[in-house]
Design a protein around this motif. Structure first.
Motif, PDB file in Angstrom:
ATOM      1  N   SER A  62       0.786  -1.224   0.000  1.00  0.00           N
ATOM      2  CA  SER A  62       0.000   0.000   0.000  1.00  0.00           C
ATOM      3  C   SER A  62       0.826   1.286   0.000  1.00  0.00           C
ATOM      4  N   ASN A  63       2.007   1.295   0.599  1.00  0.00           N
ATOM      5  CA  ASN A  63       2.757   2.546   0.741  1.00  0.00           C
ATOM      6  C   ASN A  63       4.004   2.637  -0.121  1.00  0.00           C
ATOM      7  N   ALA A  64       4.540   1.535  -0.543  1.00  0.00           N
ATOM      8  CA  ALA A  64       5.800   1.555  -1.295  1.00  0.00           C
ATOM      9  C   ALA A  64       5.550   1.940  -2.755  1.00  0.00           C
ATOM     10  N   LYS A  65       6.572   2.528  -3.342  1.00  0.00           N
ATOM     11  CA  LYS A  65       6.505   2.810  -4.782  1.00  0.00           C
ATOM     12  C   LYS A  65       6.398   1.480  -5.527  1.00  0.00           C
ATOM     13  N   PRO A  66       5.713   1.452  -6.661  1.00  0.00           N
ATOM     14  CA  PRO A  66       5.536   0.182  -7.377  1.00  0.00           C
ATOM     15  C   PRO A  66       6.850  -0.344  -7.943  1.00  0.00           C
ATOM     16  N   ARG A  67       6.878  -1.643  -8.172  1.00  0.00           N
ATOM     17  CA  ARG A  67       8.044  -2.253  -8.805  1.00  0.00           C
ATOM     18  C   ARG A  67       8.263  -1.599 -10.158  1.00  0.00           C
ATOM     19  N   GLY A  68       9.520  -1.345 -10.461  1.00  0.00           N
ATOM     20  CA  GLY A  68       9.857  -0.686 -11.709  1.00  0.00           C
ATOM     21  C   GLY A  68      10.007   0.821 -11.569  1.00  0.00           C
ATOM     22  N   VAL A 117      15.032  -8.672  -5.054  1.00  0.00           N
ATOM     23  CA  VAL A 117      15.738  -8.644  -3.773  1.00  0.00           C
ATOM     24  C   VAL A 117      16.098  -7.207  -3.418  1.00  0.00           C
ATOM     25  N   ASN A 118      16.649  -6.474  -4.365  1.00  0.00           N
ATOM     26  CA  ASN A 118      17.031  -5.093  -4.093  1.00  0.00           C
ATOM     27  C   ASN A 118      15.822  -4.217  -3.790  1.00  0.00           C
ATOM     28  N   TYR A 119      14.730  -4.452  -4.489  1.00  0.00           N
ATOM     29  CA  TYR A 119      13.496  -3.699  -4.251  1.00  0.00           C
ATOM     30  C   TYR A 119      12.964  -3.957  -2.838  1.00  0.00           C
ATOM     31  N   LEU A 120      12.879  -5.212  -2.447  1.00  0.00           N
ATOM     32  CA  LEU A 120      12.353  -5.538  -1.121  1.00  0.00           C
ATOM     33  C   LEU A 120      13.297  -5.100  -0.006  1.00  0.00           C
ATOM     34  N   LEU A 121      14.593  -5.248  -0.217  1.00  0.00           N
ATOM     35  CA  LEU A 121      15.551  -4.822   0.800  1.00  0.00           C
ATOM     36  C   LEU A 121      15.493  -3.308   1.001  1.00  0.00           C
ATOM     37  N   TYR A 122      15.465  -2.561  -0.075  1.00  0.00           N
ATOM     38  CA  TYR A 122      15.372  -1.106   0.035  1.00  0.00           C
ATOM     39  C   TYR A 122      14.082  -0.707   0.762  1.00  0.00           C
ATOM     40  N   ASN A 123      12.980  -1.308   0.372  1.00  0.00           N
ATOM     41  CA  ASN A 123      11.704  -0.964   1.003  1.00  0.00           C
ATOM     42  C   ASN A 123      11.656  -1.422   2.455  1.00  0.00           C
ATOM     43  N   TYR A 124      12.387  -2.478   2.783  1.00  0.00           N
ATOM     44  CA  TYR A 124      12.469  -2.859   4.192  1.00  0.00           C
ATOM     45  C   TYR A 124      13.157  -1.756   4.989  1.00  0.00           C
ATOM     46  N   ASN A 133      11.262   4.815  13.856  1.00  0.00           N
ATOM     47  CA  ASN A 133      11.760   6.179  13.952  1.00  0.00           C
ATOM     48  C   ASN A 133      13.292   6.211  13.970  1.00  0.00           C
ATOM     49  N   GLN A 134      13.882   5.512  13.040  1.00  0.00           N
ATOM     50  CA  GLN A 134      15.335   5.448  12.905  1.00  0.00           C
ATOM     51  C   GLN A 134      15.744   6.295  11.711  1.00  0.00           C
ATOM     52  N   ASN A 135      16.703   7.158  11.918  1.00  0.00           N
ATOM     53  CA  ASN A 135      17.158   8.047  10.866  1.00  0.00           C
ATOM     54  C   ASN A 135      18.518   7.576  10.374  1.00  0.00           C
ATOM     55  N   PHE A 136      18.533   6.987   9.197  1.00  0.00           N
ATOM     56  CA  PHE A 136      19.798   6.594   8.596  1.00  0.00           C
ATOM     57  C   PHE A 136      20.423   7.821   7.954  1.00  0.00           C
ATOM     58  N   SER A 137      21.758   7.849   7.882  1.00  0.00           N
ATOM     59  CA  SER A 137      22.419   8.988   7.271  1.00  0.00           C
ATOM     60  C   SER A 137      22.124   9.046   5.770  1.00  0.00           C
ATOM     61  N   VAL A 138      21.694   7.916   5.210  1.00  0.00           N
ATOM     62  CA  VAL A 138      21.305   7.855   3.803  1.00  0.00           C
ATOM     63  C   VAL A 138      19.802   8.079   3.752  1.00  0.00           C
ATOM     64  N   PRO A 139      19.309   9.045   2.994  1.00  0.00           N
ATOM     65  CA  PRO A 139      17.860   9.283   2.954  1.00  0.00           C
ATOM     66  C   PRO A 139      17.098   8.071   2.439  1.00  0.00           C
ATOM     67  N   THR A 140      15.997   7.735   3.140  1.00  0.00           N
ATOM     68  CA  THR A 140      15.192   6.575   2.744  1.00  0.00           C
ATOM     69  C   THR A 140      13.759   6.972   2.429  1.00  0.00           C
ATOM     70  N   ARG A 141      13.515   8.225   2.188  1.00  0.00           N
ATOM     71  CA  ARG A 141      12.161   8.666   1.864  1.00  0.00           C
ATOM     72  C   ARG A 141      11.820   8.277   0.427  1.00  0.00           C
ATOM     73  N   ILE A 142      10.581   7.855   0.252  1.00  0.00           N
ATOM     74  CA  ILE A 142      10.154   7.540  -1.106  1.00  0.00           C
ATOM     75  C   ILE A 142       9.243   8.652  -1.569  1.00  0.00           C
TER      76      ILE A 142
END
Length: 142
Positions: A62-68, A117-124, A133-142
């Motif tokens: 429901s919240n993740a960007k679609p595959r592709g 694998v890369n899609y699911l890992l990134y979205n995880y 509420n964890q802030n990684f130094s690499v932005p993870t906003r979609i």
């Protein structure tokens, strides 16, 4: 007469706040865990990723960007940085919550894990950062 109306109103209020009656709510944790388990395997590369996280399937659907939406190279670059940051946190249990950062992720940078694998890992990582509420130094906003 005035007291009877108050008594009826109070009775209705108490009745509406009562138990759920015959309603059945799913509180079976094993059923919820089975629905929230994502397994990715590739026997030819001999790897397996198992994500057991309540709410992750709902997030993916429901919240993740679609595959592709993202290219595989974009996801690989993001995952390399996110895995590095995550593994550093695993190795610093005094600084980061050891209940959140349990095990290192073995993500080899030269290996082609494929898009899924890369899609699911990134979205995880996106889900993990939002959920806990964890802030990684690499932005993870979609």
């Amino acid at each position: 007469m005035k007291n009877i109306i108050y008594i009826i109103l109070i009775s209705l209020f108490v009745y509406s706040c009562g138990s759920s009656g015959n309603k059945i709510f799913s509180s079976d944790k094993s059923a919820n865990t089975n629905n929230d388990t994502v397994r990715i395997a590739n026997d030819s590369l001999e790897y397996e990723i198992i994500i057991i996280e309540p709410g992750f399937n709902l997030f993916i659907n429901s919240n993740a960007k679609p595959r592709g939406y993202y290219s595989q190279s974009y996801l690989e670059n993001k995952n390399q940085n996110l895995v590095r940051e995550y593994n550093q946190r695993v190795n610093q249990p005094n600084r980061y919550n050891p209940n959140l950062y349990l095990n290192e992720i073995n993500y080899e940078y030269g290996t082609d894990y494929g898009y899924e694998v890369n899609y699911l890992l990134y979205n995880y990582f996106v889900y993990f950062s939002r959920q806990y509420n964890q802030n990684f130094s690499v932005p993870t906003r979609i």
